[in-house]
Design a protein around this motif. Structure first.
Motif, PDB file in Angstrom:
ATOM      1  N   VAL A 142       0.833  -1.206   0.131  1.00 55.61           N
ATOM      2  CA  VAL A 142       0.001  -0.195  -0.090  1.00 55.61           C
ATOM      3  C   VAL A 142       0.916   1.316  -0.043  1.00 55.61           C
ATOM      4  O   VAL A 142       1.844   1.329   0.872  1.00 55.61           O
ATOM      5  N   GLY A 143       0.885   1.994  -1.017  1.00 51.44           N
ATOM      6  CA  GLY A 143       1.648   3.084  -0.857  1.00 51.44           C
ATOM      7  C   GLY A 143       1.004   4.337  -1.202  1.00 51.44           C
ATOM      8  O   GLY A 143      -0.168   4.635  -1.240  1.00 51.44           O
ATOM      9  N   THR A 144       1.808   5.604  -1.723  1.00 54.40           N
ATOM     10  CA  THR A 144       0.994   6.827  -2.189  1.00 54.40           C
ATOM     11  C   THR A 144       1.067   7.047  -3.638  1.00 54.40           C
ATOM     12  O   THR A 144       0.434   8.287  -3.988  1.00 54.40           O
ATOM     13  N   ASP A 145       1.616   6.204  -4.303  1.00 52.81           N
ATOM     14  CA  ASP A 145       1.563   6.357  -5.620  1.00 52.81           C
ATOM     15  C   ASP A 145       0.469   5.342  -6.237  1.00 52.81           C
ATOM     16  O   ASP A 145       0.406   4.083  -5.911  1.00 52.81           O
ATOM     17  N   PRO A 146       0.128   5.541  -7.633  1.00 47.72           N
ATOM     18  CA  PRO A 146      -0.944   4.572  -8.373  1.00 47.72           C
ATOM     19  C   PRO A 146      -0.308   3.385  -8.526  1.00 47.72           C
ATOM     20  O   PRO A 146      -1.100   2.509  -8.391  1.00 47.72           O
ATOM     21  N   ALA A 147       0.707   3.364  -8.945  1.00 44.45           N
ATOM     22  CA  ALA A 147       1.307   1.894  -9.601  1.00 44.45           C
ATOM     23  C   ALA A 147       1.618   0.910  -8.220  1.00 44.45           C
ATOM     24  O   ALA A 147       0.885  -0.113  -8.408  1.00 44.45           O
ATOM     25  N   THR A 148       1.979   1.550  -7.337  1.00 41.43           N
ATOM     26  CA  THR A 148       2.321   0.581  -6.106  1.00 41.43           C
ATOM     27  C   THR A 148       0.842   0.184  -5.616  1.00 41.43           C
ATOM     28  O   THR A 148       0.673  -1.167  -5.220  1.00 41.43           O
ATOM     29  N   ASN A 149      -0.219   1.140  -5.708  1.00 39.93           N
ATOM     30  CA  ASN A 149      -1.566   0.706  -5.144  1.00 39.93           C
ATOM     31  C   ASN A 149      -2.203  -0.203  -6.079  1.00 39.93           C
ATOM     32  O   ASN A 149      -3.057  -1.285  -5.639  1.00 39.93           O
ATOM     33  N   ALA A 150      -1.722  -0.292  -7.319  1.00 40.05           N
ATOM     34  CA  ALA A 150      -2.420  -0.960  -8.266  1.00 40.05           C
ATOM     35  C   ALA A 150      -1.809  -2.352  -8.192  1.00 40.05           C
ATOM     36  O   ALA A 150      -2.340  -3.441  -8.217  1.00 40.05           O
ATOM     37  N   VAL A 151      -0.310  -2.519  -7.727  1.00 41.08           N
ATOM     38  CA  VAL A 151      -0.160  -3.683  -7.445  1.00 41.08           C
ATOM     39  C   VAL A 151      -0.497  -4.567  -6.059  1.00 41.08           C
ATOM     40  O   VAL A 151      -0.824  -5.569  -6.298  1.00 41.08           O
ATOM     41  N   GLY A 152      -0.703  -3.512  -5.108  1.00 41.99           N
ATOM     42  CA  GLY A 152      -1.320  -4.189  -4.098  1.00 41.99           C
ATOM     43  C   GLY A 152      -2.734  -4.832  -4.290  1.00 41.99           C
ATOM     44  O   GLY A 152      -3.104  -5.820  -3.929  1.00 41.99           O
ATOM     45  N   GLY A 153      -3.521  -3.946  -5.045  1.00 43.94           N
ATOM     46  CA  GLY A 153      -4.902  -4.511  -5.381  1.00 43.94           C
ATOM     47  C   GLY A 153      -5.065  -5.560  -6.143  1.00 43.94           C
ATOM     48  O   GLY A 153      -5.819  -6.605  -5.950  1.00 43.94           O
ATOM     49  N   GLY A 154      -3.989  -5.643  -7.204  1.00 44.20           N
ATOM     50  CA  GLY A 154      -3.900  -6.943  -7.946  1.00 44.20           C
ATOM     51  C   GLY A 154      -3.381  -8.019  -7.499  1.00 44.20           C
ATOM     52  O   GLY A 154      -3.890  -9.246  -7.659  1.00 44.20           O
TER      53      GLY A 154
END
Length: 217
Positions: A142-154
Protein backbone atom coordinates in the motif's frame (compact mmCIF):
# COMPACT_ATOMS: atom_id res chain seq x y z
CA UNK A 1 0.07 -26.85 21.99
CA UNK A 2 -0.46 -23.50 20.30
CA UNK A 3 3.28 -22.88 20.06
CA UNK A 4 3.85 -26.18 18.27
CA UNK A 5 1.57 -25.06 15.45
CA UNK A 6 4.24 -22.52 14.49
CA UNK A 7 6.96 -25.16 14.17
CA UNK A 8 8.02 -25.87 10.58
CA UNK A 9 10.78 -28.44 11.11
CA UNK A 10 11.79 -30.07 7.84
CA UNK A 11 9.33 -28.18 5.65
CA UNK A 12 10.67 -26.78 2.41
CA UNK A 13 10.01 -23.07 1.98
CA UNK A 14 10.65 -20.78 -0.97
CA UNK A 15 11.05 -17.05 -0.28
CA UNK A 16 10.95 -14.80 -3.33
CA UNK A 17 11.81 -11.18 -2.75
CA UNK A 18 15.54 -10.95 -2.19
CA UNK A 19 17.82 -10.88 0.84
CA UNK A 20 16.47 -7.69 2.43
CA UNK A 21 13.30 -6.32 4.01
CA UNK A 22 10.33 -8.57 4.65
CA UNK A 23 11.78 -11.44 2.61
CA UNK A 24 14.94 -11.53 4.73
CA UNK A 25 12.94 -11.30 7.97
CA UNK A 26 10.69 -14.15 6.85
CA UNK A 27 13.71 -16.26 5.89
CA UNK A 28 15.15 -15.83 9.38
CA UNK A 29 11.86 -16.72 11.07
CA UNK A 30 11.48 -19.82 8.92
CA UNK A 31 15.01 -20.94 9.68
CA UNK A 32 14.48 -20.43 13.42
CA UNK A 33 11.51 -22.80 13.23
CA UNK A 34 13.39 -25.53 11.42
CA UNK A 35 12.30 -25.00 7.83
CA UNK A 36 14.62 -25.70 4.92
CA UNK A 37 14.78 -22.38 3.10
CA UNK A 38 15.43 -21.39 -0.51
CA UNK A 39 15.92 -17.63 -0.74
CA UNK A 40 15.49 -16.16 -4.21
CA UNK A 41 16.76 -12.77 -5.35
CA UNK A 42 18.86 -10.83 -7.85
CA UNK A 43 21.71 -9.57 -5.65
CA UNK A 44 24.15 -12.48 -5.53
CA UNK A 45 26.45 -11.00 -2.88
CA UNK A 46 23.70 -10.03 -0.43
CA UNK A 47 21.95 -13.32 -1.05
CA UNK A 48 25.12 -15.23 -0.18
CA UNK A 49 25.50 -13.22 3.03
CA UNK A 50 21.96 -14.07 4.16
CA UNK A 51 22.33 -17.74 3.31
CA UNK A 52 25.64 -17.89 5.19
CA UNK A 53 23.92 -16.31 8.21
CA UNK A 54 21.13 -18.87 8.14
CA UNK A 55 23.59 -21.75 7.80
CA UNK A 56 25.80 -20.35 10.58
CA UNK A 57 22.77 -20.55 12.85
CA UNK A 58 22.31 -24.22 12.00
CA UNK A 59 19.68 -24.03 9.28
CA UNK A 60 19.61 -25.69 5.89
CA UNK A 61 19.42 -22.89 3.34
CA UNK A 62 20.24 -22.23 -0.30
CA UNK A 63 20.35 -19.07 -2.37
CA UNK A 64 19.02 -18.94 -5.91
CA UNK A 65 20.02 -15.98 -8.04
CA UNK A 66 17.57 -14.75 -10.65
CA UNK A 67 16.37 -11.54 -12.26
CA UNK A 68 13.03 -13.16 -13.02
CA UNK A 69 11.26 -11.23 -10.28
CA UNK A 70 12.46 -7.86 -11.52
CA UNK A 71 11.86 -8.51 -15.20
CA UNK A 72 8.73 -10.69 -15.04
CA UNK A 73 10.48 -13.54 -16.84
CA UNK A 74 8.37 -16.71 -16.96
CA UNK A 75 11.27 -18.91 -18.07
CA UNK A 76 13.43 -17.61 -15.22
CA UNK A 77 10.66 -18.32 -12.72
CA UNK A 78 10.32 -21.87 -13.96
CA UNK A 79 14.10 -22.26 -13.69
CA UNK A 80 13.83 -21.15 -10.06
CA UNK A 81 11.27 -23.87 -9.40
CA UNK A 82 13.52 -26.51 -10.97
CA UNK A 83 16.49 -25.26 -8.93
CA UNK A 84 14.51 -25.50 -5.69
CA UNK A 85 13.40 -29.02 -6.59
CA UNK A 86 16.99 -30.02 -7.31
CA UNK A 87 18.47 -28.40 -4.20
CA UNK A 88 15.84 -29.16 -1.55
CA UNK A 89 12.87 -31.03 -3.03
CA UNK A 90 9.21 -30.14 -3.54
CA UNK A 91 8.31 -26.93 -1.70
CA UNK A 92 5.41 -26.87 0.76
CA UNK A 93 5.55 -23.16 1.63
CA UNK A 94 5.74 -20.29 -0.84
CA UNK A 95 6.31 -16.66 0.11
CA UNK A 96 6.07 -14.14 -2.74
CA UNK A 97 7.35 -10.93 -1.17
CA UNK A 98 8.65 -8.45 -3.75
CA UNK A 99 7.92 -4.92 -2.62
CA UNK A 100 7.91 -2.34 -5.44
CA UNK A 101 7.51 1.23 -4.26
CA UNK A 102 6.69 3.08 -7.45
CA UNK A 103 10.24 4.34 -8.02
CA UNK A 104 10.75 2.72 -11.42
CA UNK A 105 7.72 3.95 -13.31
CA UNK A 106 4.40 2.25 -13.94
CA UNK A 107 5.51 -0.70 -16.07
CA UNK A 108 8.53 -1.66 -13.98
CA UNK A 109 6.54 -1.41 -10.75
CA UNK A 110 3.74 -3.58 -12.10
CA UNK A 111 6.15 -6.10 -13.63
CA UNK A 112 8.26 -6.48 -10.48
CA UNK A 113 5.23 -6.72 -8.19
CA UNK A 114 2.04 -7.99 -9.79
CA UNK A 115 3.36 -9.86 -12.84
CA UNK A 116 6.15 -11.45 -10.83
CA UNK A 117 3.60 -12.65 -8.27
CA UNK A 118 1.45 -14.15 -11.01
CA UNK A 119 4.42 -15.99 -12.52
CA UNK A 120 5.46 -17.33 -9.11
CA UNK A 121 1.96 -18.65 -8.38
CA UNK A 122 1.75 -20.12 -11.86
CA UNK A 123 5.10 -21.87 -11.45
CA UNK A 124 4.70 -23.29 -7.94
CA UNK A 125 1.05 -23.73 -6.97
CA UNK A 126 0.01 -26.48 -9.44
CA UNK A 127 2.77 -28.74 -8.13
CA UNK A 128 1.62 -28.08 -4.56
CA UNK A 129 -1.91 -29.00 -5.61
CA UNK A 130 -0.69 -32.27 -7.10
CA UNK A 131 0.93 -33.19 -3.78
CA UNK A 132 -2.24 -32.22 -1.92
CA UNK A 133 -0.72 -29.66 0.43
CA UNK A 134 0.77 -26.20 0.47
CA UNK A 135 0.56 -22.69 1.91
CA UNK A 136 1.16 -19.50 -0.05
CA UNK A 137 1.63 -15.99 1.33
CA UNK A 138 1.87 -12.90 -0.88
CA UNK A 139 2.72 -9.31 -0.04
CA UNK A 140 0.36 -6.56 -1.24
CA UNK A 141 1.97 -3.12 -0.88
CA UNK A 142 0.00 0.00 0.00
CA UNK A 143 1.67 3.22 -1.12
CA UNK A 144 1.12 6.82 -2.06
CA UNK A 145 1.52 6.34 -5.82
CA UNK A 146 -0.92 4.77 -8.32
CA UNK A 147 1.42 2.00 -9.48
CA UNK A 148 2.14 0.63 -6.01
CA UNK A 149 -1.54 0.67 -5.09
CA UNK A 150 -2.43 -1.03 -8.37
CA UNK A 151 0.08 -3.76 -7.55
CA UNK A 152 -1.36 -4.15 -4.05
CA UNK A 153 -4.93 -4.46 -5.27
CA UNK A 154 -3.93 -6.80 -8.07
CA UNK A 155 -1.88 -9.07 -5.81
CA UNK A 156 -4.80 -9.33 -3.38
CA UNK A 157 -7.29 -10.23 -6.11
CA UNK A 158 -4.87 -12.67 -7.75
CA UNK A 159 -4.11 -14.44 -4.46
CA UNK A 160 -7.80 -14.78 -3.67
CA UNK A 161 -8.36 -16.23 -7.15
CA UNK A 162 -5.70 -18.90 -6.56
CA UNK A 163 -7.10 -19.60 -3.10
CA UNK A 164 -10.51 -20.36 -4.57
CA UNK A 165 -9.08 -22.26 -7.53
CA UNK A 166 -7.01 -24.65 -5.42
CA UNK A 167 -8.99 -24.77 -2.16
CA UNK A 168 -10.14 -28.35 -2.77
CA UNK A 169 -6.56 -29.44 -3.53
CA UNK A 170 -5.20 -28.69 -0.06
CA UNK A 171 -3.48 -25.43 -0.97
CA UNK A 172 -4.11 -22.26 1.04
CA UNK A 173 -3.28 -18.75 -0.21
CA UNK A 174 -3.36 -15.58 1.90
CA UNK A 175 -2.15 -11.98 1.72
CA UNK A 176 -0.26 -9.60 3.96
CA UNK A 177 -1.21 -6.01 3.14
CA UNK A 178 1.60 -3.67 4.15
CA UNK A 179 2.96 -0.17 3.69
CA UNK A 180 6.71 -0.37 3.06
CA UNK A 181 8.16 0.99 6.32
CA UNK A 182 11.33 -0.21 7.98
CA UNK A 183 9.68 0.02 11.40
CA UNK A 184 7.04 -2.55 10.47
CA UNK A 185 9.14 -5.09 8.55
CA UNK A 186 9.07 -7.53 11.47
CA UNK A 187 5.31 -7.08 11.85
CA UNK A 188 4.78 -8.04 8.22
CA UNK A 189 7.16 -11.00 8.54
CA UNK A 190 5.41 -12.39 11.61
CA UNK A 191 2.04 -12.01 9.88
CA UNK A 192 3.38 -13.96 6.91
CA UNK A 193 4.73 -16.70 9.16
CA UNK A 194 1.38 -17.01 10.92
CA UNK A 195 -0.54 -17.34 7.66
CA UNK A 196 1.81 -20.08 6.45
CA UNK A 197 1.78 -22.03 9.70
CA UNK A 198 -0.61 -24.67 10.99
CA UNK A 199 -2.01 -22.04 13.35
CA UNK A 200 -3.82 -20.65 10.28
CA UNK A 201 -4.69 -24.05 8.82
CA UNK A 202 -8.31 -23.05 8.16
CA UNK A 203 -7.53 -19.66 6.70
CA UNK A 204 -7.45 -19.02 2.95
CA UNK A 205 -8.27 -16.05 0.70
CA UNK A 206 -7.67 -13.87 3.78
CA UNK A 207 -5.86 -10.52 3.98
CA UNK A 208 -4.06 -9.43 7.14
CA UNK A 209 -3.71 -5.66 7.20
CA UNK A 210 -0.45 -4.96 9.05
CA UNK A 211 -0.48 -1.69 11.02
CA UNK A 212 -4.18 -1.19 10.31
CA UNK A 213 -5.38 2.28 9.34
CA UNK A 214 -2.04 3.78 10.37
CA UNK A 215 -0.56 2.56 7.11
CA UNK A 216 -2.96 4.72 5.14
CA UNK A 217 -2.49 7.97 7.03
Amino acid sequence: MFGSSFELKGRIAVVLGGPEGVAAAVSRLLAERGARVAVVGADESSLADLVDELRWNGSEAVGIVTTGLEHADAAAMDAVRLSVMGELGAPELLFVLPCPQGTGGWQRTVDSGLTATFLALQAFVPAMAESGTGAVVTLAPVGTDPATNAVGGGVTALTQHYARLFALCGVRANVVSWTPRESTVDDAAHAALYLASDAAARMTATTLDVAGTLMRL
